[in-house]
Design an enzyme around this catalytic site. Structure first.
Site, short mmCIF file in Angstrom:
data_model
loop_
_atom_site.label_atom_id
_atom_site.label_comp_id
_atom_site.label_asym_id
_atom_site.label_seq_id
_atom_site.Cartn_x
_atom_site.Cartn_y
_atom_site.Cartn_z
N ASP A 23 0.82 -1.22 0.00
CA ASP A 23 0.00 0.00 0.00
C ASP A 23 0.86 1.27 0.00
O ASP A 23 0.35 2.36 0.27
CB ASP A 23 -0.90 0.02 1.25
N HIS A 227 27.26 4.76 -13.70
CA HIS A 227 26.05 4.97 -12.90
C HIS A 227 26.04 4.04 -11.70
O HIS A 227 25.07 3.34 -11.43
CB HIS A 227 24.79 4.79 -13.75
N ASP A 244 29.00 11.98 -7.21
CA ASP A 244 28.17 12.67 -8.20
C ASP A 244 26.80 12.81 -7.57
O ASP A 244 26.06 11.83 -7.44
CB ASP A 244 28.11 11.83 -9.49
N ASP A 255 23.62 19.17 -10.50
CA ASP A 255 24.28 17.91 -10.90
C ASP A 255 25.79 18.14 -10.85
O ASP A 255 26.37 18.67 -11.78
CB ASP A 255 23.81 17.55 -12.32
N HIS A 334 31.90 8.92 -22.41
CA HIS A 334 30.61 9.62 -22.44
C HIS A 334 30.79 11.05 -22.95
O HIS A 334 31.91 11.49 -23.18
CB HIS A 334 29.94 9.60 -21.06
N HIS A 338 25.16 17.92 -20.61
CA HIS A 338 23.75 17.83 -20.99
C HIS A 338 23.04 19.04 -20.43
O HIS A 338 23.50 19.65 -19.47
CB HIS A 338 23.12 16.53 -20.45
N HIS A 345 18.64 15.52 -16.68
CA HIS A 345 18.95 15.50 -18.12
C HIS A 345 17.78 16.26 -18.75
O HIS A 345 16.75 15.69 -19.08
CB HIS A 345 19.05 14.07 -18.65
N GLU A 368 31.20 17.95 -17.73
CA GLU A 368 31.57 16.84 -16.87
C GLU A 368 32.48 15.80 -17.53
O GLU A 368 32.10 14.63 -17.65
CB GLU A 368 30.31 16.15 -16.34
N TYR A 372 38.27 7.02 -16.87
CA TYR A 372 37.91 5.79 -16.16
C TYR A 372 38.88 4.70 -16.61
O TYR A 372 38.79 4.21 -17.74
CB TYR A 372 36.46 5.41 -16.46
N ARG A 390 35.80 12.06 -12.33
CA ARG A 390 34.92 12.96 -13.10
C ARG A 390 34.86 14.27 -12.33
O ARG A 390 34.88 14.26 -11.09
CB ARG A 390 33.54 12.34 -13.28
N GLU A 392 32.42 17.70 -12.45
CA GLU A 392 31.19 18.18 -13.10
C GLU A 392 30.70 19.46 -12.44
O GLU A 392 30.55 19.52 -11.22
CB GLU A 392 30.10 17.09 -13.00
N1 GLY Z 1 24.38 12.48 -12.53
C1 GLY Z 1 24.04 12.11 -13.83
C2 GLY Z 1 24.86 12.80 -14.81
O1 GLY Z 1 25.90 13.34 -14.45
O2 GLY Z 1 24.52 12.94 -15.94
MN MN Z 2 25.47 15.26 -15.41
MN MN Z 3 26.28 14.00 -12.49
#
Ligand code: GLY
Ligand code: MN
Ligand code: MN
Length: 424
Positions: A23, A227, A244, A255, A334, A338, A345, A368, A372, A390, A392
């Site tokens: 529930d 991720h 992150d 972000d 990557h 974004h 995103h 970002e 890696y 990373r 960002e």
């Molecule tokens: N935290 C997700 C990204 O950096 O796109």
């Molecule tokens: Mn991001």
């Molecule tokens: Mn991020």
């Protein structure tokens, strides 16, 4: 409404509650399009726009007030107060929508609607349109044209208003404070989820009750999983830690990623890799300005990363050829950013007519880049393996260039080490 054609109608459904288990429901979060247009954050609502309608252009269907229901779930706004509080011209109980909305659609030549996002609601819309053709008196006309609302609405959302920028500064600030707190808190031997808890605590203390996305806290080689969400390993002395995490505040996202040594000091090899990512990030941020295309920061980052990897001996050969061959993708797989806004995103096209979009003031993007180096990379010197980095930040395009909204979290090596040495 100014973008809609005369004699048209737009229909925008809210999000719905979803079951977590038994529930128990997930905490409600309004759909970003609906929030953007209305600020009305209740489920089971439908917003309708009819430019030029004499009896009201902005119409809301929402839950009716009910003392018994409100006793259990808390206050409901109800149609009357929706008109007073949210500037609606007209408001009706959502339970009456099937009786009312076909009459609003009838005779309109165009219907703007985000088809495909909510299957259940798609069927309802189609049902209303069909009912006009089949049930009504002779001559009743359903709309001849259906238009994806997103192409107009998401273009609006891409350009942040002054008020939106103020909110995004606030969420950036909340997120900055939490990341700084993590730098002062982390110690070898802690579990990754302890840092996740520190972030959630700092966000909540300032009214940001949700993260904008599940926080990523990865020590050592966990940072190589882009991720990584488990956040359940012990952080070891000698590890780099990648965090992150971004708060959500008044439905807007931050972000931010920082990577730092668990014990407060970068080793020589960690510092060498880190400096490459930092150089890439700084070069990419410098490329965020009106007139540049969305891909230019990525190109700048790729250039710096390729030069850096060659200087460390992780890639060999001519820089231009390595870039053309995308050799860097083994370690940087990557994109560099974004759009950011109500969604982490965020909406907005990255290309227009096949060409990369040009930056304009009011857009907000993340920058970002990362590196890696998988533990399995046997052709890489051991000191570089199992490291994920990373960096960002959230970057607002301004008339003269850009403004980094998240600059308050240190990212230069001496600044990070200094903040980590300060007492929590
Ligand atoms: N935290 C997700 C990204 O950096 O796109
Ligand atoms: Mn991001
Ligand atoms: Mn991020």
């Amino acid at each position: 409404m100014a973008l809609m054609e005369p004699n048209s109608i737009a229909i925008v459904p809210s999000a719905t509650l979803t079951t977590r288990n038994g529930d128990v429901e997930h905490r409600f979060r309004q759909h970003s399009d609906f929030h953007y247009l209305t600020g009305f954050d209740e489920p089971d609502s439908v917003f309708v726009l009819i430019p030029g309608r004499q009896h009201g252009e902005a119409i809301l269907f929402c839950q009716e007030r009910d003392a018994e229901v409100e006793q259990i779930h808390g206050p409901v706004t109800g149609p009357d107060r929706a008109m007073q509080l949210y500037g609606m011209d007209d408001a009706f109980p959502v339970s009456d929508i099937d009786d009312i909305i076909p009459g609003l659609i009838e005779g309109k030549t165009k219907l703007y609607y985000g088809m495909g996002a909510r299957r259940d609601f798609d069927s309802q819309v189609i049902g209303w349109v069909n009912s006009i053709a089949t049930n009504n008196q002779i001559g009743a006309q359903p709309p001849g044209e259906f238009v994806q609302l997103g192409q107009y609405l998401h273009e609006l959302r891409l350009f942040k208003s002054k008020h939106e920028i103020d909110v995004m500064r606030e969420v950036a600030d909340i997120t900055t404070e939490a990341h700084c707190s993590v730098l002062r808190t982390v110690r070898p031997g802690m579990y990754e989820y302890e840092l996740e808890a520190e972030l959630a605590y700092r966000f909540a203390l300032r009214g940001a009750r949700s993260t904008a996305y599940p926080s990523i806290v990865g020590g050592g080689s966990n940072a190589c999983v882009l991720h990584y969400l488990r956040n359940d390993s012990m952080i070891r002395n000698g590890d780099l830690v990648l965090v992150d995490a971004g708060a959500e505040y008044e439905s807007y996202a931050a972000d931010v990623t920082r990577t730092f040594p668990a014990n407060g000091s970068f080793s020589t090899s960690q510092a060498a890799l880190y400096q490459i990512v930092l150089n890439a990030q700084e070069a990419a941020i410098a490329a965020v300005k009106p007139g540049n295309t969305w891909n230019q920061p990525h190109q700048a980052a790729v250039h710096e990363i390729t030069i850096g990897l060659v200087s460390l001996g992780l890639l060999h050969g001519n820089i231009d050829i390595l870039i053309a061959d995308e050799a860097y993708k083994k370690f940087y797989m990557h994109k560099t950013g974004h759009w950011l806004g109500l969604d982490v995103h965020d909406v907005g096209e990255y290309q227009v007519s096949g060409a990369w979009r040009v930056f304009e003031p009011g857009m907000v993007t993340t920058i970002e880049p990362g590196l890696y180096i998988s533990p399995e990379c046997s052709d890489v010197p051991a000191c570089y393996r199992g490291v994920g980095i990373r960096i960002e930040d959230n970057v607002l395009v301004t008339r003269s260039g850009n403004e980094v909204l998240t600059n308050g979290v240190p990212k230069q090596i001496p600044e990070i080490e200094k903040m980590m040495a300060s007492v929590a």
